[in-house]
Design a protein around this motif. Structure first.
Motif, short mmCIF file in Angstrom:
data_model
loop_
_atom_site.label_atom_id
_atom_site.label_comp_id
_atom_site.label_asym_id
_atom_site.label_seq_id
_atom_site.Cartn_x
_atom_site.Cartn_y
_atom_site.Cartn_z
N TYR A 164 0.81 -1.22 0.00
CA TYR A 164 0.00 0.00 0.00
C TYR A 164 0.84 1.28 0.00
O TYR A 164 0.29 2.38 -0.03
CB TYR A 164 -1.00 -0.03 1.15
CG TYR A 164 -2.17 -0.93 0.81
CD1 TYR A 164 -3.23 -0.46 0.06
CD2 TYR A 164 -2.15 -2.27 1.20
CE1 TYR A 164 -4.27 -1.31 -0.29
CE2 TYR A 164 -3.19 -3.12 0.85
CZ TYR A 164 -4.25 -2.63 0.11
OH TYR A 164 -5.27 -3.47 -0.25
N SER A 165 2.15 1.14 -0.02
CA SER A 165 3.02 2.29 -0.27
C SER A 165 3.59 2.22 -1.68
O SER A 165 4.46 3.02 -2.05
CB SER A 165 4.17 2.33 0.75
OG SER A 165 4.99 1.17 0.65
N ASP A 217 8.60 4.68 -8.50
CA ASP A 217 8.56 5.05 -9.91
C ASP A 217 8.08 3.87 -10.75
O ASP A 217 7.35 4.06 -11.72
CB ASP A 217 9.95 5.49 -10.37
CG ASP A 217 10.34 6.81 -9.73
OD1 ASP A 217 9.75 7.85 -10.09
OD2 ASP A 217 11.23 6.81 -8.86
N TYR A 218 8.52 2.67 -10.37
CA TYR A 218 8.07 1.45 -11.04
C TYR A 218 7.92 0.34 -10.00
O TYR A 218 8.77 0.19 -9.12
CB TYR A 218 9.05 0.99 -12.12
CG TYR A 218 9.24 1.97 -13.24
CD1 TYR A 218 8.30 2.08 -14.27
CD2 TYR A 218 10.36 2.80 -13.28
CE1 TYR A 218 8.47 2.99 -15.30
CE2 TYR A 218 10.54 3.71 -14.31
CZ TYR A 218 9.59 3.81 -15.32
OH TYR A 218 9.77 4.71 -16.33
N SER A 219 6.85 -0.43 -10.14
CA SER A 219 6.66 -1.64 -9.34
C SER A 219 6.69 -2.83 -10.29
O SER A 219 5.91 -2.87 -11.26
CB SER A 219 5.33 -1.60 -8.60
OG SER A 219 5.28 -0.52 -7.69
N LEU A 277 -1.39 -5.83 -5.89
CA LEU A 277 -0.92 -4.45 -5.75
C LEU A 277 -2.04 -3.48 -6.09
O LEU A 277 -2.76 -3.68 -7.08
CB LEU A 277 0.27 -4.19 -6.68
CG LEU A 277 1.63 -4.72 -6.26
CD1 LEU A 277 2.70 -4.18 -7.19
CD2 LEU A 277 1.98 -4.38 -4.83
N PRO A 278 -2.20 -2.41 -5.33
CA PRO A 278 -3.28 -1.45 -5.59
C PRO A 278 -2.94 -0.42 -6.67
O PRO A 278 -3.71 0.50 -6.91
CB PRO A 278 -3.47 -0.78 -4.23
CG PRO A 278 -2.12 -0.82 -3.60
CD PRO A 278 -1.49 -2.11 -4.07
N VAL A 279 -1.77 -0.55 -7.30
CA VAL A 279 -1.36 0.40 -8.33
C VAL A 279 -0.98 -0.36 -9.60
O VAL A 279 -0.79 -1.58 -9.59
CB VAL A 279 -0.14 1.24 -7.86
CG1 VAL A 279 -0.48 2.05 -6.63
CG2 VAL A 279 1.07 0.36 -7.62
N LYS A 280 -0.84 0.37 -10.67
CA LYS A 280 -0.39 -0.21 -11.93
C LYS A 280 1.05 -0.69 -11.77
O LYS A 280 1.89 0.00 -11.20
CB LYS A 280 -0.47 0.82 -13.05
CG LYS A 280 -0.09 0.28 -14.41
CD LYS A 280 -0.22 1.36 -15.48
CE LYS A 280 0.19 0.80 -16.85
NZ LYS A 280 0.07 1.83 -17.91
#
Length: 369
Positions: free
Chosen positions: A151-152, A157-159, A170-173
């Motif tokens: 959640y962080s 910049d990239y996951s 993951l809650p992000v792209k």
């Protein structure tokens, strides 16, 4: 105190690979292969170990073997070693401000949290990248680290994720990234052992491997590894199972193995599968994590939907001819070389660190992440 190649001057614009590591497992294997790949393309790098434990981290000997620069975090700034996440975050902030790395690429929950907090409160010039390796939902204190890390993820910049299941949590792209291994010096195995390689813990499913052994009592089964289930597994007293223990260097063992069995309950894309296939060892696995991207059923191994199918496909391997096994071996090696090797994957990662780090197009053999 700074170790080995860290005694060389620390270059500005290095790539830092950050991890919190004592033992040697899948994440450490990944970091080692990534470091070797970055070095191959002549990009300055350094492996940064977050915590200095009482005994040296197991990855150090392998970094030294391949002449990869490394440092303990506290030694970069000549401070005392700390185990506190907060103190380590401040140490990393100070090191980033002093040495200005081009990117900090973190691996593992704690290293990822520390790097995001440190990079994003220090500079806009250093890129922060986190790779997510764990397919299972952890327990205890590590569960909190996992939650904080995921959640962080908006701070990165990239996951990067090594399986679709990990990506979905993951809650992000994020970007899907094949795990990879170096194929340099990989000698084709001529072994015939049926093997489990990994930690003897619930998520890795060694109990399922023993179930398989019970169903095939006429064949020997070999476990390479140690872990919390060791006593329970030994207590089952299955006569055709051999416990070979933790192996500091599996390179001495692969030549005896003819089939790698993956019976895990949770996985990403296990490095053991890639290491085996790079040596022409087919993989028999349950359909978990990203293994369906690796295994072409009947071509370079077998992939099963349940443990009953696992037993059936083991029978299929046991009944293959020498010629069929040779074909499987060649197919397994070709799969790694074309899609899961250092040469195939690292050229996709370098531009994430900096747009100026773009290897020649001929170096990359797989689809872009």
């Amino acid at each position: 105190m700074t170790y080995k190649s860290a005694s060389d001057p620390i270059n500005p614009q290095e790539v830092w690979l950050l991890l919190d590591s004592l033992t040697f497992g899948g994440i450490e294997t990944h970091v080692l292969e990534l470091a070797r790949g970055i070095a191959f393309y002549k990009v300055p790098l350094r492996v940064i170990l977050v915590t200095r434990f009482k005994q040296p981290s197991a990855i150090i000997a392998k970094l030294e073997q391949h002449n990869i620069p490394y440092s303990y975090l506290h030694s970069l700034i000549n401070e005392e070693s700390h185990h506190s996440l907060i103190r380590q975050t401040f140490q990393l902030r100070k090191a980033i401000a002093q040495f200005n790395p081009i990117a900090v690429h973190a691996h593992g929950y704690k290293a990822s949290i520390i790097s995001k907090l440190a990079v994003k409160t220090t500079t806009e010039q250093t890129k922060q990248i986190s790779t997510y390796h764990a397919g299972e939902v952890p327990k205890g204190k590590v569960r909190l680290y996992d939650w904080l890390d995921r959640y962080s993820s908006f701070l990165s910049d990239y996951s990067l994720c090594v399986s679709p299941e990990i990506q979905a949590r993951l809650p992000v792209k994020s970007l899907f990234l094949n795990n990879f291994v170096s194929t340099d010096g990989s000698i084709q195995s001529s072994g015939k052992r049926i093997a489990f390689v990994g930690r003897l813990s619930h998520e890795k499913g060694p109990d399922r491997f023993l179930d398989l052994a019970q169903e095939h009592s006429e064949v020997a089964f070999y476990l390479y590894g140690d872990g919390p289930m060791i006593d329970d597994l030994r207590d089952r007293n299955i006569s055709n199972v051999r416990f070979l223990g933790f192996q500091a260097n599996m390179n001495h063992c692969w030549g005896d193995i003819g089939l790698l069995v993956i019976s895990s309950r949770y996985e990403g894309l296990p490095m053991t599968a890639l290491e085996a296939m790079s040596r022409g060892i087919p993989v028999l696995t349950l359909n978990i994590g990203a293994l369906e991207r690796l295994i072409d059923h009947g071509h370079n191994g077998w992939i099963s939907d349940n443990t009953e199918e696992l037993a059936l496909f083991l029978d299929e391997w046991l009944n293959t001819t020498d010629s069929e096994r040779e074909t499987l071996a060649e197919n397994a090696k070709e799969t790694i070389e074309s899609q899961f090797s250092t040469e195939a994957v690292v050229p996709q990662i370098l531009p994430l660190y900096s747009k100026h780090l773009i290897p020649s197009s001929s170096a990359s053999k797989s689809q872009s992440i």
